[in-house]
Design a protein around this motif. Sequence first.
Motif, PDB file in Angstrom:
ATOM      1  N   ASP A 150       0.741  -1.218  -0.153  1.00  0.00           N
ATOM      2  CA  ASP A 150      -0.111   0.224  -0.095  1.00  0.00           C
ATOM      3  C   ASP A 150       0.581   1.259   0.139  1.00  0.00           C
ATOM      4  OD1 ASP A 150      -2.307  -1.694   0.183  1.00  0.00           O
ATOM      5  OD2 ASP A 150      -2.330  -1.398   2.152  1.00  0.00           O
ATOM      6  N   LEU A 151       2.166   1.230   0.033  1.00  0.00           N
ATOM      7  CA  LEU A 151       2.968   2.263   0.183  1.00  0.00           C
ATOM      8  C   LEU A 151       4.449   2.062  -0.353  1.00  0.00           C
ATOM      9  CD1 LEU A 151       4.881   2.239   3.000  1.00  0.00           C
ATOM     10  CD2 LEU A 151       2.672   1.975   3.838  1.00  0.00           C
ATOM     11  N   LEU A 152       5.075   3.164  -0.515  1.00  0.00           N
ATOM     12  CA  LEU A 152       6.501   2.993  -0.762  1.00  0.00           C
ATOM     13  C   LEU A 152       7.216   3.440   0.819  1.00  0.00           C
ATOM     14  CD1 LEU A 152       8.798   2.474  -2.936  1.00  0.00           C
ATOM     15  CD2 LEU A 152       8.616   4.921  -3.364  1.00  0.00           C
ATOM     16  N   ALA A 153       7.879   2.495   1.448  1.00  0.00           N
ATOM     17  CA  ALA A 153       8.562   2.940   2.595  1.00  0.00           C
ATOM     18  C   ALA A 153       9.914   3.602   2.286  1.00  0.00           C
ATOM     19  CB  ALA A 153       8.757   1.674   3.281  1.00  0.00           C
ATOM     20  N   ILE A 154      10.396   4.823   2.699  1.00  0.00           N
ATOM     21  CA  ILE A 154      11.491   5.345   2.515  1.00  0.00           C
ATOM     22  C   ILE A 154      12.614   4.916   3.797  1.00  0.00           C
ATOM     23  CG2 ILE A 154      13.034   7.466   2.417  1.00  0.00           C
ATOM     24  CD1 ILE A 154      10.873   6.886   0.151  1.00  0.00           C
ATOM     25  N   ILE A 155      13.793   4.261   3.228  1.00  0.00           N
ATOM     26  CA  ILE A 155      14.593   3.578   4.243  1.00  0.00           C
ATOM     27  C   ILE A 155      15.504   4.762   4.498  1.00  0.00           C
ATOM     28  CG2 ILE A 155      16.468   2.029   4.721  1.00  0.00           C
ATOM     29  CD1 ILE A 155      14.833   0.115   2.706  1.00  0.00           C
ATOM     30  N   THR A 156      16.254   5.386   3.571  1.00  0.00           N
ATOM     31  CA  THR A 156      17.219   6.432   3.993  1.00  0.00           C
ATOM     32  C   THR A 156      17.337   7.131   2.655  1.00  0.00           C
ATOM     33  OG1 THR A 156      19.353   6.947   4.679  1.00  0.00           O
ATOM     34  CG2 THR A 156      19.343   5.359   3.152  1.00  0.00           C
ATOM     35  N   ALA A 157      17.744   8.399   2.753  1.00  0.00           N
ATOM     36  CA  ALA A 157      18.173   9.358   1.263  1.00  0.00           C
ATOM     37  C   ALA A 157      19.486  10.032   1.869  1.00  0.00           C
ATOM     38  CB  ALA A 157      16.845  10.463   1.561  1.00  0.00           C
ATOM     39  N   TYR A 158      20.081  10.180   0.792  1.00  0.00           N
ATOM     40  CA  TYR A 158      21.346  11.006   0.857  1.00  0.00           C
ATOM     41  C   TYR A 158      21.835  11.550  -0.501  1.00  0.00           C
ATOM     42  CZ  TYR A 158      23.225   6.606  -1.443  1.00  0.00           C
ATOM     43  OH  TYR A 158      23.318   5.663  -2.322  1.00  0.00           O
ATOM     44  N   LEU A 159      22.868  12.445  -0.480  1.00  0.00           N
ATOM     45  CA  LEU A 159      23.581  13.173  -1.543  1.00  0.00           C
ATOM     46  C   LEU A 159      24.578  12.277  -1.873  1.00  0.00           C
ATOM     47  CD1 LEU A 159      23.395  16.694  -0.072  1.00  0.00           C
ATOM     48  CD2 LEU A 159      21.561  15.570  -1.455  1.00  0.00           C
ATOM     49  N   PRO A 160      24.489  11.566  -3.268  1.00  0.00           N
ATOM     50  CA  PRO A 160      25.718  11.032  -3.822  1.00  0.00           C
ATOM     51  C   PRO A 160      27.010  11.716  -3.899  1.00  0.00           C
ATOM     52  CG  PRO A 160      24.096  11.306  -5.503  1.00  0.00           C
ATOM     53  CD  PRO A 160      23.521  12.048  -4.032  1.00  0.00           C
ATOM     54  N   THR A 161      28.267  11.148  -3.797  1.00  0.00           N
ATOM     55  CA  THR A 161      29.491  11.666  -3.396  1.00  0.00           C
ATOM     56  C   THR A 161      30.225  11.036  -4.934  1.00  0.00           C
ATOM     57  OG1 THR A 161      30.587  10.161  -2.218  1.00  0.00           O
ATOM     58  CG2 THR A 161      29.385  11.876  -1.253  1.00  0.00           C
ATOM     59  N   ALA A 162      31.074  12.000  -5.703  1.00  0.00           N
ATOM     60  CA  ALA A 162      32.048  11.480  -6.498  1.00  0.00           C
ATOM     61  C   ALA A 162      32.944  10.677  -6.304  1.00  0.00           C
ATOM     62  CB  ALA A 162      32.911  12.728  -7.111  1.00  0.00           C
ATOM     63  N   GLU A 163      33.247  10.189  -4.872  1.00  0.00           N
ATOM     64  CA  GLU A 163      34.071   9.249  -4.534  1.00  0.00           C
ATOM     65  C   GLU A 163      33.558   7.844  -4.720  1.00  0.00           C
ATOM     66  OE1 GLU A 163      33.321  11.762  -1.996  1.00  0.00           O
ATOM     67  OE2 GLU A 163      35.150  12.790  -3.168  1.00  0.00           O
ATOM     68  N   GLU A 164      32.231   7.732  -4.616  1.00  0.00           N
ATOM     69  CA  GLU A 164      31.520   6.363  -4.716  1.00  0.00           C
ATOM     70  C   GLU A 164      30.742   6.313  -6.006  1.00  0.00           C
ATOM     71  OE1 GLU A 164      28.150   3.502  -2.253  1.00  0.00           O
ATOM     72  OE2 GLU A 164      28.873   5.629  -1.261  1.00  0.00           O
ATOM     73  N   TRP A 165      30.518   7.385  -6.637  1.00  0.00           N
ATOM     74  CA  TRP A 165      29.633   7.338  -7.927  1.00  0.00           C
ATOM     75  C   TRP A 165      30.361   7.919  -9.094  1.00  0.00           C
ATOM     76  CZ3 TRP A 165      25.553   4.408  -7.560  1.00  0.00           C
ATOM     77  CH2 TRP A 165      24.939   3.948  -6.302  1.00  0.00           C
ATOM     78  N   GLU A 166      29.958   7.329 -10.127  1.00  0.00           N
ATOM     79  CA  GLU A 166      30.782   7.828 -11.747  1.00  0.00           C
ATOM     80  C   GLU A 166      29.793   9.310 -11.888  1.00  0.00           C
ATOM     81  OE1 GLU A 166      33.116   6.665 -13.425  1.00  0.00           O
ATOM     82  OE2 GLU A 166      33.362   4.639 -12.422  1.00  0.00           O
ATOM     83  N   GLN A 167      30.592   9.935 -12.852  1.00  0.00           N
ATOM     84  CA  GLN A 167      29.857  11.485 -12.927  1.00  0.00           C
ATOM     85  C   GLN A 167      28.360  11.462 -13.187  1.00  0.00           C
ATOM     86  OE1 GLN A 167      32.002  13.208 -16.082  1.00  0.00           O
ATOM     87  NE2 GLN A 167      30.935  15.113 -15.908  1.00  0.00           N
ATOM     88  N   ASP A 168      27.575  10.550 -13.747  1.00  0.00           N
ATOM     89  CA  ASP A 168      26.151  10.404 -14.195  1.00  0.00           C
ATOM     90  C   ASP A 168      25.574  10.191 -12.760  1.00  0.00           C
ATOM     91  OD1 ASP A 168      26.614   7.725 -13.282  1.00  0.00           O
ATOM     92  OD2 ASP A 168      25.975   6.947 -15.401  1.00  0.00           O
TER      93      ASP A 168
END
Length: 64
Positions: A39-57
């Motif tokens: 019946d819903l979409l449970a939000i577990i966490t939200a964060y700002l992605p960093t260039a150290e962990e993620w590619e430019q996209d």
Amino acid sequence: MQGELIEDYPEDARGHSCLLYGQGVDQRDIHVVCAPKEDLLAIITAYLPTAEEWEQDLRTRRSQ
């Protein structure tokens, strides 16, 4: 209110969850880990992605 599925974790020990990419206020990039429920979409966490962990996209994890 809009997002793009970038990772899916159907076998997560806590139950099916997924990682969404989206943009918030002022086009700020954000990642949201959530779990779809009947019946819903449970939000577990939200964060700002960093260039150290993620590619430019900001949708592709960097290799370890």
